[in-house]
Design a protein around this motif. Structure first.
Motif, PDB file in Angstrom:
ATOM      1  N   ILE A   1       4.803   1.227  12.863  1.00  0.00           N
ATOM      2  CA  ILE A   1       5.709   0.324  12.139  1.00  0.00           C
ATOM      3  C   ILE A   1       4.851  -0.635  11.318  1.00  0.00           C
ATOM      4  O   ILE A   1       3.968  -1.305  11.860  1.00  0.00           O
ATOM      5  CB  ILE A   1       6.604  -0.463  13.125  1.00  0.00           C
ATOM      6  CG1 ILE A   1       7.416   0.509  13.999  1.00  0.00           C
ATOM      7  CG2 ILE A   1       7.524  -1.417  12.363  1.00  0.00           C
ATOM      8  CD1 ILE A   1       8.266  -0.156  15.074  1.00  0.00           C
ATOM      9  N   GLN A   2       5.118  -0.664  10.026  1.00  0.00           N
ATOM     10  CA  GLN A   2       4.283  -1.467   9.125  1.00  0.00           C
ATOM     11  C   GLN A   2       5.157  -2.383   8.275  1.00  0.00           C
ATOM     12  O   GLN A   2       6.196  -1.957   7.757  1.00  0.00           O
ATOM     13  CB  GLN A   2       3.493  -0.532   8.193  1.00  0.00           C
ATOM     14  CG  GLN A   2       2.568  -1.239   7.212  1.00  0.00           C
ATOM     15  CD  GLN A   2       2.126  -0.316   6.066  1.00  0.00           C
ATOM     16  OE1 GLN A   2       2.873   0.569   5.658  1.00  0.00           O
ATOM     17  NE2 GLN A   2       0.928  -0.541   5.548  1.00  0.00           N
ATOM     18  N   ALA A   3       4.732  -3.620   8.122  1.00  0.00           N
ATOM     19  CA  ALA A   3       5.337  -4.522   7.131  1.00  0.00           C
ATOM     20  C   ALA A   3       4.384  -4.602   5.950  1.00  0.00           C
ATOM     21  O   ALA A   3       3.174  -4.789   6.135  1.00  0.00           O
ATOM     22  CB  ALA A   3       5.546  -5.907   7.718  1.00  0.00           C
ATOM     23  N   VAL A   4       4.926  -4.443   4.748  1.00  0.00           N
ATOM     24  CA  VAL A   4       4.125  -4.548   3.525  1.00  0.00           C
ATOM     25  C   VAL A   4       4.579  -5.803   2.780  1.00  0.00           C
ATOM     26  O   VAL A   4       5.780  -6.004   2.573  1.00  0.00           O
ATOM     27  CB  VAL A   4       4.305  -3.299   2.634  1.00  0.00           C
ATOM     28  CG1 VAL A   4       3.547  -3.448   1.319  1.00  0.00           C
ATOM     29  CG2 VAL A   4       3.847  -2.049   3.378  1.00  0.00           C
ATOM     30  N   LEU A   5       3.616  -6.623   2.390  1.00  0.00           N
ATOM     31  CA  LEU A   5       3.941  -7.875   1.702  1.00  0.00           C
ATOM     32  C   LEU A   5       3.360  -7.851   0.289  1.00  0.00           C
ATOM     33  O   LEU A   5       2.205  -8.259   0.076  1.00  0.00           O
ATOM     34  CB  LEU A   5       3.364  -9.076   2.472  1.00  0.00           C
ATOM     35  CG  LEU A   5       4.187  -9.621   3.642  1.00  0.00           C
ATOM     36  CD1 LEU A   5       4.384  -8.608   4.745  1.00  0.00           C
ATOM     37  CD2 LEU A   5       3.537 -10.882   4.196  1.00  0.00           C
ATOM     38  N   PRO A   6       4.149  -7.384  -0.680  1.00  0.00           N
ATOM     39  CA  PRO A   6       3.654  -7.426  -2.066  1.00  0.00           C
ATOM     40  C   PRO A   6       3.682  -8.849  -2.609  1.00  0.00           C
ATOM     41  O   PRO A   6       4.556  -9.649  -2.270  1.00  0.00           O
ATOM     42  CB  PRO A   6       4.670  -6.559  -2.839  1.00  0.00           C
ATOM     43  CG  PRO A   6       5.488  -5.844  -1.796  1.00  0.00           C
ATOM     44  CD  PRO A   6       5.462  -6.723  -0.584  1.00  0.00           C
ATOM     45  N   GLY A   7       2.715  -9.132  -3.494  1.00  0.00           N
ATOM     46  CA  GLY A   7       2.838 -10.285  -4.397  1.00  0.00           C
ATOM     47  C   GLY A   7       3.584  -9.778  -5.622  1.00  0.00           C
ATOM     48  O   GLY A   7       4.281  -8.759  -5.554  1.00  0.00           O
ATOM     49  N   PRO A   8       3.445 -10.450  -6.774  1.00  0.00           N
ATOM     50  CA  PRO A   8       4.154  -9.986  -7.974  1.00  0.00           C
ATOM     51  C   PRO A   8       3.715  -8.580  -8.408  1.00  0.00           C
ATOM     52  O   PRO A   8       2.520  -8.297  -8.507  1.00  0.00           O
ATOM     53  CB  PRO A   8       3.757 -11.019  -9.042  1.00  0.00           C
ATOM     54  CG  PRO A   8       3.344 -12.223  -8.264  1.00  0.00           C
ATOM     55  CD  PRO A   8       2.731 -11.716  -6.999  1.00  0.00           C
ATOM     56  N   ILE A   9       4.710  -7.719  -8.633  1.00  0.00           N
ATOM     57  CA  ILE A   9       4.457  -6.318  -9.015  1.00  0.00           C
ATOM     58  C   ILE A   9       5.201  -6.057 -10.315  1.00  0.00           C
ATOM     59  O   ILE A   9       6.365  -6.449 -10.456  1.00  0.00           O
ATOM     60  CB  ILE A   9       4.996  -5.337  -7.940  1.00  0.00           C
ATOM     61  CG1 ILE A   9       4.548  -5.740  -6.518  1.00  0.00           C
ATOM     62  CG2 ILE A   9       4.568  -3.903  -8.267  1.00  0.00           C
ATOM     63  CD1 ILE A   9       3.081  -5.678  -6.254  1.00  0.00           C
TER      64      ILE A   9
ATOM     65  N   ASP B   1      -0.572   2.513  -3.197  1.00  0.00           N
ATOM     66  CA  ASP B   1      -1.810   3.147  -2.717  1.00  0.00           C
ATOM     67  C   ASP B   1      -2.484   2.275  -1.656  1.00  0.00           C
ATOM     68  O   ASP B   1      -2.970   2.768  -0.637  1.00  0.00           O
ATOM     69  CB  ASP B   1      -2.765   3.427  -3.885  1.00  0.00           C
ATOM     70  CG  ASP B   1      -2.244   4.563  -4.761  1.00  0.00           C
ATOM     71  OD1 ASP B   1      -1.406   5.370  -4.275  1.00  0.00           O
ATOM     72  OD2 ASP B   1      -2.639   4.652  -5.942  1.00  0.00           O
ATOM     73  N   ALA B   2      -2.486   0.964  -1.891  1.00  0.00           N
ATOM     74  CA  ALA B   2      -3.084   0.058  -0.895  1.00  0.00           C
ATOM     75  C   ALA B   2      -2.255   0.055   0.384  1.00  0.00           C
ATOM     76  O   ALA B   2      -2.805   0.068   1.495  1.00  0.00           O
ATOM     77  CB  ALA B   2      -3.179  -1.355  -1.469  1.00  0.00           C
ATOM     78  N   ALA B   3      -0.932   0.045   0.241  1.00  0.00           N
ATOM     79  CA  ALA B   3      -0.068   0.016   1.429  1.00  0.00           C
ATOM     80  C   ALA B   3      -0.249   1.284   2.254  1.00  0.00           C
ATOM     81  O   ALA B   3      -0.293   1.235   3.494  1.00  0.00           O
ATOM     82  CB  ALA B   3       1.390  -0.151   1.009  1.00  0.00           C
ATOM     83  N   LEU B   4      -0.367   2.423   1.590  1.00  0.00           N
ATOM     84  CA  LEU B   4      -0.569   3.678   2.329  1.00  0.00           C
ATOM     85  C   LEU B   4      -1.959   3.709   2.976  1.00  0.00           C
ATOM     86  O   LEU B   4      -2.119   4.231   4.082  1.00  0.00           O
ATOM     87  CB  LEU B   4      -0.373   4.883   1.394  1.00  0.00           C
ATOM     88  CG  LEU B   4       1.096   5.160   1.024  1.00  0.00           C
ATOM     89  CD1 LEU B   4       1.189   6.210  -0.086  1.00  0.00           C
ATOM     90  CD2 LEU B   4       1.905   5.615   2.245  1.00  0.00           C
ATOM     91  N   ALA B   5      -2.939   3.119   2.303  1.00  0.00           N
ATOM     92  CA  ALA B   5      -4.272   3.023   2.919  1.00  0.00           C
ATOM     93  C   ALA B   5      -4.191   2.141   4.161  1.00  0.00           C
ATOM     94  O   ALA B   5      -4.781   2.457   5.204  1.00  0.00           O
ATOM     95  CB  ALA B   5      -5.279   2.459   1.915  1.00  0.00           C
TER      96      ALA B   5
ATOM     97  N   GLY C   1      -3.986   2.031  10.257  1.00  0.00           N
ATOM     98  CA  GLY C   1      -3.335   1.503  11.453  1.00  0.00           C
ATOM     99  C   GLY C   1      -2.947   0.035  11.342  1.00  0.00           C
ATOM    100  O   GLY C   1      -2.691  -0.614  12.367  1.00  0.00           O
ATOM    101  N   GLU C   2      -2.889  -0.494  10.118  1.00  0.00           N
ATOM    102  CA  GLU C   2      -2.506  -1.906   9.960  1.00  0.00           C
ATOM    103  C   GLU C   2      -1.028  -2.108  10.267  1.00  0.00           C
ATOM    104  O   GLU C   2      -0.183  -1.325   9.818  1.00  0.00           O
ATOM    105  CB  GLU C   2      -2.753  -2.369   8.516  1.00  0.00           C
ATOM    106  CG  GLU C   2      -4.151  -2.822   8.254  1.00  0.00           C
ATOM    107  CD  GLU C   2      -4.304  -3.457   6.878  1.00  0.00           C
ATOM    108  OE1 GLU C   2      -5.445  -3.804   6.555  1.00  0.00           O
ATOM    109  OE2 GLU C   2      -3.315  -3.586   6.120  1.00  0.00           O
ATOM    110  N   ALA C   3      -0.722  -3.199  10.946  1.00  0.00           N
ATOM    111  CA  ALA C   3       0.677  -3.545  11.209  1.00  0.00           C
ATOM    112  C   ALA C   3       1.278  -4.295  10.021  1.00  0.00           C
ATOM    113  O   ALA C   3       2.457  -4.153   9.716  1.00  0.00           O
ATOM    114  CB  ALA C   3       0.776  -4.399  12.457  1.00  0.00           C
ATOM    115  N   ILE C   4       0.460  -5.110   9.396  1.00  0.00           N
ATOM    116  CA  ILE C   4       0.920  -5.910   8.258  1.00  0.00           C
ATOM    117  C   ILE C   4      -0.095  -5.728   7.137  1.00  0.00           C
ATOM    118  O   ILE C   4      -1.290  -5.950   7.347  1.00  0.00           O
ATOM    119  CB  ILE C   4       1.025  -7.400   8.626  1.00  0.00           C
ATOM    120  CG1 ILE C   4       2.025  -7.573   9.785  1.00  0.00           C
ATOM    121  CG2 ILE C   4       1.441  -8.251   7.422  1.00  0.00           C
ATOM    122  CD1 ILE C   4       2.046  -8.937  10.396  1.00  0.00           C
ATOM    123  N   THR C   5       0.386  -5.307   5.993  1.00  0.00           N
ATOM    124  CA  THR C   5      -0.517  -5.061   4.867  1.00  0.00           C
ATOM    125  C   THR C   5      -0.141  -5.976   3.712  1.00  0.00           C
ATOM    126  O   THR C   5       1.006  -5.979   3.263  1.00  0.00           O
ATOM    127  CB  THR C   5      -0.445  -3.580   4.439  1.00  0.00           C
ATOM    128  OG1 THR C   5      -0.855  -2.768   5.543  1.00  0.00           O
ATOM    129  CG2 THR C   5      -1.360  -3.309   3.251  1.00  0.00           C
TER     130      THR C   5
END
Ligand SMILES: NC(=O)c1ccc[n+]([C@@H]2O[C@H](COP(=O)([O-])OP(=O)(O)OC[C@H]3O[C@@H](n4cnc5c(N)ncnc54)[C@H](OP(=O)(O)O)[C@@H]3O)[C@@H](O)[C@H]2O)c1
Length: 262
Positions: free
Chosen positions: A177-185, A213-217, A222-226
């Motif tokens: 389970i991963q949370a992804v936190l984008p800045g402005p995209i 690509d960064a989020a999938l990396a 194994g990152e929980a929060i990216t």
């Protein structure tokens, strides 16, 4: 559908979701793509199917509508996916006095209710094989309350805490389970709300491709929060240390001296 692993991507008709669809197709997943704009989904699905030899289903749904959400929940429970990218989201940006309660509620139905119900449905499916990837798209505004972003920042704070809590619930399982936190995209996110592309300075934006690509990396590592644009990982550790110290103190069973009546 073939019998390959299926990745479900919400909000796949543009921006971040469309890039996730592309990248997951390139990794060989069959796709179930969801958003409201059927034409966009069909075009993308046709291209990805042709270029990557994967099977693609497209479901045109308004996920803010509980009646349209239910069939997708049922599908995730009955036919477990391998991956759910909970990406569909809206901004509802502007002063609440202008945007009004209905727009704020619609945002909460999409960003909070749909994401919650789809997460739980996907996890029901994942538990059958003790495997699966749940990716919830939050935002750095989870840490940034703002005038003009009341429900949006609130919804993304929800996504972050909800996802972190699920991570604790499923710790030790085979489910990621991963949370992804984008800045402005650079996506249609701002223009689709009638906002200019200049909400942030030009230099603040990264592309949806770089974000995904960064989020999938991060997921692969194994990152929980990216947080793809966090250049100094130590900052996160400092925030976590401060958060833990705060929590340890506020459950101490004492009222602070400053609130004692004189
Ligand atoms: N762009 C940014 O700066 C930024 C920053 C942080 C986080 N995010 C988050 O990233 C996610 C994706 O945003 P994006 O930047 O890629 O924006 P986008 O290009 O506007 O994409 C939003 C996607 O959500 C779908 N969607 C919107 N309302 C929906 C509904 N009621 N039912 C089903 N699908 C719906 C849209 O498709 P239809 O219109 O076809 O339904 C579209 O595919 C969102 O959760 C957003 O909050 C974006």
């Amino acid at each position: 559908m073939s019998n390959k692993a299926v990745a479900v991507v919400t909000g796949a008709s543009s921006g971040i979701g469309a890039v996730y669809a592309e990248r997951l197709a390139a990794r060989g997943y069959d796709l179930l793509l969801v958003a409201r704009r059927a034409d966009r989904l069909a075009q993308l699905g046709e291209r990805l199917g042709r270029e990557h030899g994967v099977a693609v289903e497209t479901w045109a749904l308004d996920l803010a509508d509980p009646d349209e959400l239910r069939p997708l929940e049922a599908r995730l429970e009955a036919q477990p996916a391998a991956v759910l990218i909970n990406n569909a989201g809206t901004g509802g940006l502007g002063p609440t006095a202008r945007t009004g309660a209905d727009a704020q509620e619609a945002l909460i139905r999409l960003n909070v209710v749909a994401l919650t119900r789809l997460s739980l449905a996907a996890l029901t499916g994942f538990r059958q094989s003790n495997a699966g990837d749940l990716v919830n798209i939050a935002s750095v505004v989870a840490f940034s309350p703002s005038a003009g972003g009341a429900s949006y920042s609130g919804s993304k704070a929800f996504v972050l805490n909800f996802t972190r809590s699920l991570q604790q619930e499923y710790a030790g399982s085979g489910i990621r389970i991963q949370a992804v936190l984008p800045g402005p995209i650079r996506t249609e996110f701002f223009s689709s709300q009638g906002l200019p592309d200049t909400v942030f300075p030009d230099t603040a934006y990264i592309s949806a491709e770089d974000l995904v690509d960064a989020a999938l990396a991060g997921l692969g590592a194994g990152e929980a929060i990216t947080v793809p644009t966090l250049l100094t990982p130590g900052r996160w550790d400092e925030m976590e240390a401060a958060r833990k110290a705060f929590l340890a103190e506020v459950v101490g069973g004492q009222v602070a001296e400053r609130y004692n009546p004189a």
